[in-house]
Design a protein around this motif. Structure first.
Motif, mmCIF file in Angstrom:
data_model
loop_
_atom_site.group_PDB
_atom_site.id
_atom_site.type_symbol
_atom_site.label_atom_id
_atom_site.label_comp_id
_atom_site.label_asym_id
_atom_site.label_seq_id
_atom_site.Cartn_x
_atom_site.Cartn_y
_atom_site.Cartn_z
ATOM 1 N N MET A 6 0.845 -1.194 0.000
ATOM 2 C CA MET A 6 0.000 0.000 0.000
ATOM 3 C C MET A 6 0.883 1.247 0.000
ATOM 4 O O MET A 6 1.830 1.358 0.769
ATOM 5 C CB MET A 6 -0.901 0.000 1.233
ATOM 6 N N ALA A 7 0.573 2.193 -0.892
ATOM 7 C CA ALA A 7 1.382 3.401 -1.007
ATOM 8 C C ALA A 7 1.204 4.295 0.215
ATOM 9 O O ALA A 7 0.121 4.379 0.799
ATOM 10 C CB ALA A 7 1.003 4.165 -2.271
ATOM 11 N N ALA A 51 12.614 11.067 -5.315
ATOM 12 C CA ALA A 51 12.652 9.795 -4.600
ATOM 13 C C ALA A 51 11.365 9.003 -4.811
ATOM 14 O O ALA A 51 11.395 7.795 -5.087
ATOM 15 C CB ALA A 51 12.878 10.048 -3.114
ATOM 16 N N ILE A 52 10.227 9.672 -4.682
ATOM 17 C CA ILE A 52 8.939 8.987 -4.814
ATOM 18 C C ILE A 52 8.740 8.483 -6.238
ATOM 19 O O ILE A 52 8.234 7.373 -6.455
ATOM 20 C CB ILE A 52 7.803 9.930 -4.368
ATOM 21 N N GLU A 53 9.177 9.271 -7.215
ATOM 22 C CA GLU A 53 9.072 8.834 -8.607
ATOM 23 C C GLU A 53 9.961 7.627 -8.888
ATOM 24 O O GLU A 53 9.713 6.872 -9.827
ATOM 25 C CB GLU A 53 9.436 9.985 -9.541
ATOM 26 N N TYR A 101 -1.063 6.572 -4.374
ATOM 27 C CA TYR A 101 -1.048 6.057 -5.735
ATOM 28 C C TYR A 101 -0.062 4.904 -5.767
ATOM 29 O O TYR A 101 0.792 4.772 -4.888
ATOM 30 C CB TYR A 101 -0.638 7.144 -6.732
ATOM 31 N N ASP A 102 -0.182 4.053 -6.762
ATOM 32 C CA ASP A 102 0.695 2.895 -6.832
ATOM 33 C C ASP A 102 2.110 3.356 -7.160
ATOM 34 O O ASP A 102 2.351 3.923 -8.239
ATOM 35 C CB ASP A 102 0.213 1.919 -7.905
#
Length: 330
Positions: free
Chosen positions: A1-2, A272-274, A311-312
């Protein structure tokens, strides 16, 4: 889970607190009160998660009785131990490398027993006498890893791989902290080290703050981020102001808020998240009221930087698991 801004595990570092001196045997009432005061202060600053920073307590050296007492003290405070940071215990140290390796193994075992999802280790050495005399220790160069010595490089790979196998066996992540003048001191070298180790349970703790504070030429933090963040599985965040005089060559740096320093953490977190980062974030700070600064930096991340909607996440190059409790909503 994000993860989202509400659920992202953000831990307080224990760097601001006076080091605890452990004695053999059962901790006395005074020691228990000191531990509880530290944990209560972290809670009062608004944290629900803490990094077990071993500059405060050598967690790998706790006796069984001390381990039980410390765990009970944590439970009474309501804090989640989200991460454990092993500081200045290089596994390639010529004198203490084998003991540092054994200590790191003990920290991994404690982390697994306490439900801590990630253990951060590194190659930085104890401060030299000259560094300890400075206002800011990073203004004087300390140990430098021998970049031209393949044997020492292979020793680092072999011993980190050994720790990685242990971490994988007990369900813990291993994170390698970037630090000046070590094999983890440049983007290229840090990425090469992780790739040579070759385990998805072993990633980077991309602590660029350790690099941009130096009073010497530095890599552009954006390039460090671009190369290292795809390998991040844990993150010490801190920031520094930096001024460079092109005429004299003088450089100055000083600790500051995340939003105020050289590193643009809005851009860094987005990068980082990308890249798939979903790991624990630990807020660190040197000088002044370090805990309050860490709390202000936590609020900056939660209120203005971290994503509001889940988001995923894209696939990461390293494993991103962490204890379910560490990601629980505040």
């Amino acid at each position: 889970m994000a993860l989202t801004a509400e659920t992202w595990p953000i831990a307080a570092s224990l760097l601001p607190f006076t080091a605890e001196r452990l004695a053999d045997g059962e901790p006395d009432a005074q020691a228990l009160r000191r531990w509880q005061r530290v944990f209560d202060a972290v809670v009062d600053a608004g944290f629900d998660a803490v990094d077990l920073t071993d500059t405060w307590t050598a967690f790998g050296d706790l006796t069984p009785v001390q381990t039980d007492a410390m765990r009970e003290s944590l439970a009474q405070s309501g804090l989640t131990p989200a991460s454990l940071s092993v500081i200045r215990r290089s596994v390639t140290d010529e004198l203490d490398g084998e003991e540092n390796l054994a200590y790191s193994h003990r920290c991994i075992d404690l982390a697994a027993d306490w439900g801590v999802g990630v253990v951060s280790v590194g190659l930085h050495r104890p401060l030299t006498a000259e560094q300890r005399q400075q206002l800011w220790f990073w203004t004087v160069a300390g140990h430098r890893d021998p970049y031209d010595d393949p044997a020492t490089w292979e020793l680092a790979v072999r011993r980190f791989r050994e720790l990685g196998r242990h971490a994988a066996d007990v369900g813990v992540l291993l994170s390698l902290e970037m630090y000046e003048h070590t094999y983890l001191g440049t983007a290229d070298s840090a990425v090469r080290l992780v790739e040579d180790i070759g385990m998805d349970v072993v990633g980077l703790n991309p602590d660029f703050g350790n690099l941009i504070r130096l009073h010497e030429p530095i890599e552009d933090w954006r390039e460090i981020a671009r190369q290292t963040l795809p390998y991040a599985n844990y993150w010490h965040v801190k920031n520094y102001t930096r001024d460079e005089d092109a005429v004299t060559g003088a450089v100055t740096s000083s600790p500051t808020y995340l939003e105020s320093g050289l590193i643009d953490y809005r851009s860094a977190l987005q990068c980082a998240i990308e890249a798939g980062f979903q790991g624990v974030i630990c807020t660190e700070h040197y000088g002044g009221d370090g805990l309050s600064m860490s709390a202000a930096n936590r609020d900056y991340l939660r209120d203005r930087i971290l994503p509001r909607r889940a988001y995923d996440p894209p696939p990461s190059r390293v494993r991103q698991q962490f204890p379910q409790s560490a990601g629980a909503a505040r």
